[in-house]
Design an enzyme around this catalytic site. Structure first.
Site, PDB file in Angstrom:
ATOM      1  N   ILE A  11       0.904  -1.205   0.081  1.00  0.00           N
ATOM      2  CA  ILE A  11      -0.442   0.257  -0.106  1.00  0.00           C
ATOM      3  C   ILE A  11       1.002   1.276  -0.380  1.00  0.00           C
ATOM      4  O   ILE A  11       1.847   1.550   0.674  1.00  0.00           O
ATOM      5  CB  ILE A  11      -0.723   0.267   1.462  1.00  0.00           C
ATOM      6  CG1 ILE A  11      -1.740  -1.461   1.393  1.00  0.00           C
ATOM      7  CG2 ILE A  11      -1.703   1.457   1.190  1.00  0.00           C
ATOM      8  CD1 ILE A  11      -2.487  -1.492   2.976  1.00  0.00           C
ATOM      9  N   GLY A  13       1.275   5.796   0.989  1.00  0.00           N
ATOM     10  CA  GLY A  13       0.636   6.186   1.435  1.00  0.00           C
ATOM     11  C   GLY A  13       0.196   6.095   2.493  1.00  0.00           C
ATOM     12  O   GLY A  13      -0.932   5.961   2.896  1.00  0.00           O
ATOM     13  N   SER A  15       1.690   6.482   5.975  1.00  0.00           N
ATOM     14  CA  SER A  15       1.053   7.666   7.403  1.00  0.00           C
ATOM     15  C   SER A  15      -0.046   8.273   7.541  1.00  0.00           C
ATOM     16  O   SER A  15       0.654   9.257   8.809  1.00  0.00           O
ATOM     17  CB  SER A  15       2.581   8.531   6.904  1.00  0.00           C
ATOM     18  OG  SER A  15       1.641  10.086   5.883  1.00  0.00           O
ATOM     19  N   SER A 144     -11.617   8.748  -7.026  1.00  0.00           N
ATOM     20  CA  SER A 144     -11.997   9.390  -5.806  1.00  0.00           C
ATOM     21  C   SER A 144     -13.796   9.946  -7.057  1.00  0.00           C
ATOM     22  O   SER A 144     -13.518   9.962  -8.024  1.00  0.00           O
ATOM     23  CB  SER A 144     -11.714  11.104  -6.071  1.00  0.00           C
ATOM     24  OG  SER A 144     -12.239  12.359  -5.929  1.00  0.00           O
ATOM     25  N   TYR A 157      -7.545  19.224  -9.653  1.00  0.00           N
ATOM     26  CA  TYR A 157      -7.131  18.292  -8.627  1.00  0.00           C
ATOM     27  C   TYR A 157      -8.095  16.945  -9.341  1.00  0.00           C
ATOM     28  O   TYR A 157      -8.205  15.737  -9.444  1.00  0.00           O
ATOM     29  CB  TYR A 157      -7.917  17.562  -6.757  1.00  0.00           C
ATOM     30  CG  TYR A 157      -8.276  16.846  -6.420  1.00  0.00           C
ATOM     31  CD1 TYR A 157      -6.903  15.680  -5.811  1.00  0.00           C
ATOM     32  CD2 TYR A 157      -9.374  16.402  -5.767  1.00  0.00           C
ATOM     33  CE1 TYR A 157      -7.482  14.446  -4.955  1.00  0.00           C
ATOM     34  CE2 TYR A 157      -9.632  15.390  -5.359  1.00  0.00           C
ATOM     35  CZ  TYR A 157      -8.254  14.566  -5.349  1.00  0.00           C
ATOM     36  OH  TYR A 157      -8.580  13.281  -4.205  1.00  0.00           O
TER      37      TYR A 157
END
Ligand SMILES: NC(=O)C1=CN([C@@H]2O[C@H](COP(=O)(O)OP(=O)(O)OC[C@H]3O[C@@H](n4cnc5c(N)ncnc54)[C@H](OP(=O)(O)O)[C@@H]3O)[C@@H](O)[C@H]2O)C=CC1
Ligand SMILES: CC1=C(/C=C/C(C)=C/C=C/C(C)=C/C=O)C(C)(C)CCC1
Length: 317
Positions: A11, A13, A15, A144, A157
């Site tokens: 996976i 990202g 953090s 998204s 984005y």
């Protein structure tokens, strides 16, 4: 090291936010079906993940450094995985960007595409050839709702997520021939650092280059509505993690997976009117004429949404 029969899940990202919760949920699977390689670009930020993983850390969860924007980092990370064998790749790392276009530098825009679009492609290019050779694997992309429907002041984005959707739609067909599955997860607003970073970013900027009317519409019309929408429709990163686990475990995983039934009408509107006018005018009306009613409307939507919409999404429960 992964035990025989365990699926190796890598996976990006991890953090914070969604990546962290997916890593923890899979690592704590009761039947210990997963060996999770949780990656992050800066291991100094590992504490929250390590704490949330508890006993699973060092057993079903291990950490590696990986910056999706850096070729060397990606190569080094994948080469350090035993036999480069990854069963499930979860492309989660991503950044947001919101504000008047006139006030955003080309470098900021390129950074969004470098992370959200080229970052995912860099990962897939590194992992896909081994999956194709093995005739098996599952690639998941955290996209998204903004990959399906643009949102005002989120132009770049949304474009980065639209780009991802086009890329995945094209690649999924070829991959099927090699028994490699590609799935997209399409959350609406989720309460993570993504939201905090947006609020912090907005409070620090005065948007040079944008005219006063535009800055007014952004700060005093869009932002309050956006806060209302996060409050009324926002899901938790755990919701998204549960949806993702369901997709990983499905016998026949879906390609598209909207996580929030409250967004289904927004996306459906686009397909109901091929001229596109219905979506543009509805969003204009919602933002500029109903702005102050947004809170009430969104809360009403939350309670009125019927079962038929829920069945079109992957439920976290
Ligand atoms: N929150 C939301 O409302 C929604 C989010 N999403 C998507 O979900 C994904 C996760 O976001 P979310 O959990 O909300 O946000 P967070 O900001 O909490 O998490 C984003 C993660 O991506 C990492 N990251 C950023 N750049 C890189 C990089 N170059 N290499 C590796 N890791 C990187 C961050 O690491 P670091 O700590 O080093 O910055 C962090 O771990 C994103 O793809 C986002 O677009 C989709 C729909 C809605
Ligand atoms: C203001 C506004 C909207 C805002 C939506 C928002 C703020 C969505 C955020 C989504 C996120 C954060 C996705 C991340 O990938 C709507 C509902 C389109 C209706 C028109 C007015």
């Amino acid at each position: 090291m992964a035990q025989p029969g365990q699926k190796v899940v890598l996976i990006t990202g991890c953090s914070s936010g969604i990546g962290l919760r997916i890593a923890v949920l899979l690592a704590k699977d009761e039947q210990k079906r997963y060996y999770v390689i949780a990656t992050m670009r800066d291991l100094k930020r590992k504490d929250k993940l390590v704490e949330a993983a508890g006993d699973a850390y060092g057993k079903t969860l291990t950490l590696l450094t990986l910056d999706v924007c850096n070729d060397e980092s990606v190569k080094q990370c994948i080469n350090s995985v035993k036999d480069r064998h990854i069963d499930v790749l979860v492309n989660n790392a991503g950044i947001g960007l919101v504000g008047p276009l006139e006030a955003i530098s080309m470098d900021e825009m390129k950074k969004v595409f470098e992370t959200n679009f080229f970052g995912v492609i860099r990962m897939i290019k590194e992992v896909m050839p081994d999956m194709k050779k093995r005739r098996g694997g599952h690639i998941i992309v955290i996209s998204s709702v903004m990959g399906l429907q643009g949102v005002v002041f989120n132009d770049v984005y949304a474009a980065s997520k639209f780009a991802m959707e086009g890329f995945c739609e094209s690649l999924a067909v070829q991959l099927l021939k090699f028994n490699v599955i590609l799935s997209m997860i399409e959350p609406g607003p989720v309460h993570t650092e993504f939201e905090m970073k947006m609020i912090q970013d907005v409070s620090q900027k005065d948007y040079p280059g944008a005219d006063p009317d535009t800055v007014h519409y952004f700060k005093n019309v869009y932002l309050p509505s956006s806060v209302d929408i996060f409050e009324a429709l926002g899901q938790t990163p755990d919701d998204i993690a549960r949806c993702t686990k369901k997709v990983i475990e499905a016998s026949s995983p879906r390609f598209r997976n909207l996580t929030n039934p409250l967004y289904t009408p927004i996306v459906a509107m686009k397909y109901a009117d091929e001229t596109g006018g219905l979506s543009v005018k509805t969003f204009y009306h919602m933002l500029f004429n109903m702005g102050s009613l947004m809170h009430v409307t969104m809360t009403a939507m939350k309670y009125l949404t019927c079962g038929c919409l829920r069945s079109r999404t992957v439920s976290p429960h």
